[in-house]
Design a protein around this motif. Structure first.
Motif, PDB file in Angstrom:
ATOM      1  N   ARG A 368       0.837  -1.202   0.000  1.00  0.00           N
ATOM      2  CA  ARG A 368       0.000   0.000   0.000  1.00  0.00           C
ATOM      3  C   ARG A 368       0.866   1.244   0.000  1.00  0.00           C
ATOM      4  NH1 ARG A 368      -2.596  -1.040   4.267  1.00  0.00           N
ATOM      5  NH2 ARG A 368      -4.017  -2.467   3.237  1.00  0.00           N
ATOM      6  N   ARG A 371       2.099   2.120  -3.254  1.00  0.00           N
ATOM      7  CA  ARG A 371       0.994   2.396  -4.174  1.00  0.00           C
ATOM      8  C   ARG A 371       0.689   1.200  -5.083  1.00  0.00           C
ATOM      9  NH1 ARG A 371      -0.338   7.626  -3.626  1.00  0.00           N
ATOM     10  NH2 ARG A 371       1.237   9.084  -2.821  1.00  0.00           N
ATOM     11  N   ASP A 373      -1.795  -1.060  -4.718  1.00  0.00           N
ATOM     12  CA  ASP A 373      -3.002  -1.373  -3.957  1.00  0.00           C
ATOM     13  C   ASP A 373      -3.590  -2.735  -4.309  1.00  0.00           C
ATOM     14  OD1 ASP A 373      -2.740   1.069  -2.735  1.00  0.00           O
ATOM     15  OD2 ASP A 373      -4.194   2.092  -4.015  1.00  0.00           O
ATOM     16  N   ALA A 376      -1.724  -5.322  -2.505  1.00  0.00           N
ATOM     17  CA  ALA A 376      -2.022  -5.246  -1.063  1.00  0.00           C
ATOM     18  C   ALA A 376      -3.319  -5.993  -0.770  1.00  0.00           C
ATOM     19  CB  ALA A 376      -2.139  -3.793  -0.632  1.00  0.00           C
ATOM     20  N   SER A 377      -4.328  -5.775  -1.601  1.00  0.00           N
ATOM     21  CA  SER A 377      -5.614  -6.456  -1.417  1.00  0.00           C
ATOM     22  C   SER A 377      -5.466  -7.958  -1.589  1.00  0.00           C
ATOM     23  CB  SER A 377      -6.646  -5.927  -2.429  1.00  0.00           C
ATOM     24  OG  SER A 377      -6.872  -4.552  -2.226  1.00  0.00           O
ATOM     25  N   ASP A 400      -9.600  -2.536   4.050  1.00  0.00           N
ATOM     26  CA  ASP A 400      -9.069  -2.380   2.694  1.00  0.00           C
ATOM     27  C   ASP A 400     -10.224  -2.250   1.694  1.00  0.00           C
ATOM     28  OD1 ASP A 400      -6.669  -2.609   0.780  1.00  0.00           O
ATOM     29  OD2 ASP A 400      -7.976  -4.209   0.053  1.00  0.00           O
TER      30      ASP A 400
END
Length: 485
Positions: A368, A371, A373, A376-377, A400
């Motif tokens: 995250r 950047r 994302d 990250a998810s 999230d």
């Protein structure tokens, strides 16, 4: 010249070969005789006689065999763990809901196993009995249940000199203001010492979760302290339990308790106290690898990143198979801005332990910050799939999804987190925010009222949590006052 045929002598088997051959022949003959005997018995017996024989065999199977199995199971549990747990006594209302004495006992043990499995402590996990052994014992529904466990306890203590602790208890119910309250009490012998006494109106599953953590506090306060700190964010309870561990009576717990205190002090910004705690742990055991990691984090707080990296790498060299080593390395590398290396370190931690909650959470955080994302998810989704019992992973995944505006999907993991820890204010706030966003006014108001009450009681929260709590109460509005009344 004689016309009689020549008799050639057969080579004689000697030594082990001869013994093996003769033994095999003897076994075959025995099997044949046994088979012929059984066939003859079956052929010559009437149906009534065969039925009587079957009944006699059944009696042996349901009496003698379970007794032997019980002796083995109980003795093994006592010898290996020093703890044996008898089945809980449960009220009829709980039995009607499917919680028999055996299943209720197993649920409690399962919750303890889950707490241990999800613990991020450096200390080796506590073993309260063996859930498979206890499950085997509980499944025996025969006169074996009348076996005198005290006799086995006495025998093992005398012969092996091992102290055995027996845990027993009961669940009771009472009604208050129209609600059924469940109460679970456990005690240990010798000494008839009360271990835990917990009560809840939130149902049996919540009772088992609360009881498991309370029991773990008595058996291994340092592990319980780590769970309070890392999974519940409850620093006060964690500090209280480290004090219990440091007070003595818990073998090898002191250095782990001091190490945990280092993390607590760092979270409070008390760097000098943190350094003193980690150095004290190292003084107790110069080979204590976990102290390398806490020292590294203290050095980070002192703005000495290169020294921190050197310390954590020493830990990795000494414990290359530990996921904790690589998670600590990843944290230091990320703090130094070396995010790709940090990601590799956390991925290595997961290769060592696919259930590492810290690795999933830290990996998602680094992605995250970088950047990335989507990655990250994905890390959090994998985490909740592999370790669904982790309330913190469920919370992180739900939040999230919140950030992405996917509130309908976020509600599931946030509810799971809240159900696991209904008293955790961060979980209350996150769930209330999402319930409100989805237009579930009644649920949002109820949760916000609880948050408002806790704010009014003077309970202390970290800056970010306090800001979210104030914003939630302001957003939900006057509905919280009606609920409070």
């Amino acid at each position: 010249m004689s016309s009689e045929p020549v008799q050639y002598a057969q080579p004689r088997a000697t030594g082990a070969v001869s013994g093996n051959v003769s033994g095999a022949v003897a076994k075959r003959r025995l099997h044949v005789r046994t088979r012929d005997y059984l066939a003859a018995q079956i052929r010559d017996r009437t149906v009534a006689e065969l039925a009587m024989f079957a009944k006699g065999l059944a009696v042996v199977l349901v009496t003698v065999v379970p007794i032997v199995l019980t002796v083995i199971v109980v003795s093994k549990a006592m010898i290996e763990n020093g703890i044996v747990m008898t089945a809980l006594r449960v009220p009829q209302s709980l039995e009607a809901a499917g919680y028999t004495a055996e299943t209720a006992t197993q649920r409690l043990l399962d919750e303890i196993a889950t707490l241990n499995r999800n613990s991020n402590a450096a200390k080796p996990k506590t073993a309260l009995g063996d859930t498979q052994l206890i499950d085997a014992l509980s499944s025996i529904e025969t006169p074996a249940g009348n076996i005198d466990l005290k006799s086995f306890q006495s025998l093992i203590q005398k012969v092996l000199g091992k102290k055995i602790v027996q845990i027993s208890g009961e669940i009771t119910t009472r009604n208050e203001d129209g609600k059924e309250l469940l109460r679970l009490r456990l005690r240990q012998t010798p000494g008839r010492e009360g271990l835990i006494d917990v009560e809840t109106a939130a149902g049996a599953e919540n009772l088992f979760r609360k009881a498991a953590l309370n029991l773990l506090e008595h058996i291994d306060p340092e592990i319980a302290a780590g769970i309070y700190f890392r999974e519940y964010g409850d620093e006060e309870s964690a500090m209280r339990l480290t004090a219990v561990a440091l007070a003595g009576g818990h073998k090898d717990a002191e250095k782990y308790a001091l190490n945990l205190r280092t993390y607590i002090y760092l979270s409070r910004g008390q760097v000098a106290e943190a350094m003193q705690a980690t150095e004290s742990a190292r003084a107790m055991d110069p080979d204590f690898v976990a102290a390398e990691y806490t020292r590294a984090f203290v050095l980070l707080a002192q703005k000495k990143p290169e020294d921190a990296l050197e310390a954590v790498r020493r830990g990795v060299e000494r414990a290359p198979q530990s996921d904790n080593s690589y998670n600590s390395l990843g944290i230091v590398l990320n703090a130094m801005g070396r995010k790709d290396e940090a990601i590799d370190a956390h991925r290595t931690a997961l290769s060592k332990n696919a259930r590492s909650i810290v690795a999933y959470r830290r990996l998602a955080a680094v992605f995250r910050e970088a950047r990335r994302d989507k990655e990250a998810s994905e890390a959090l989704l994998t985490g909740v799939a592999v370790v669904p019992s982790s309330a913190m992973l469920q919370l992180d995944y739900g939040e999230d999804l919140q950030r992405q505006g996917r509130n309908y999907e976020a509600i599931g993991p946030l509810r799971k987190a809240f159900e696991a820890q209904p008293d955790n204010i961060r979980f209350q706030i996150a769930l209330a925010e999402t319930e409100h966003a989805l237009g579930h006014a009644a649920e949002a108001v109820k949760l916000a009222a609880s948050v408002k009450s806790r704010l009014g009681s003077g309970e202390k929260f970290s800056g970010n949590i306090r800001q979210r709590a104030d914003a939630l109460v302001a957003r939900v509005g006057s509905g919280t006052e009606a609920v409070a009344k």
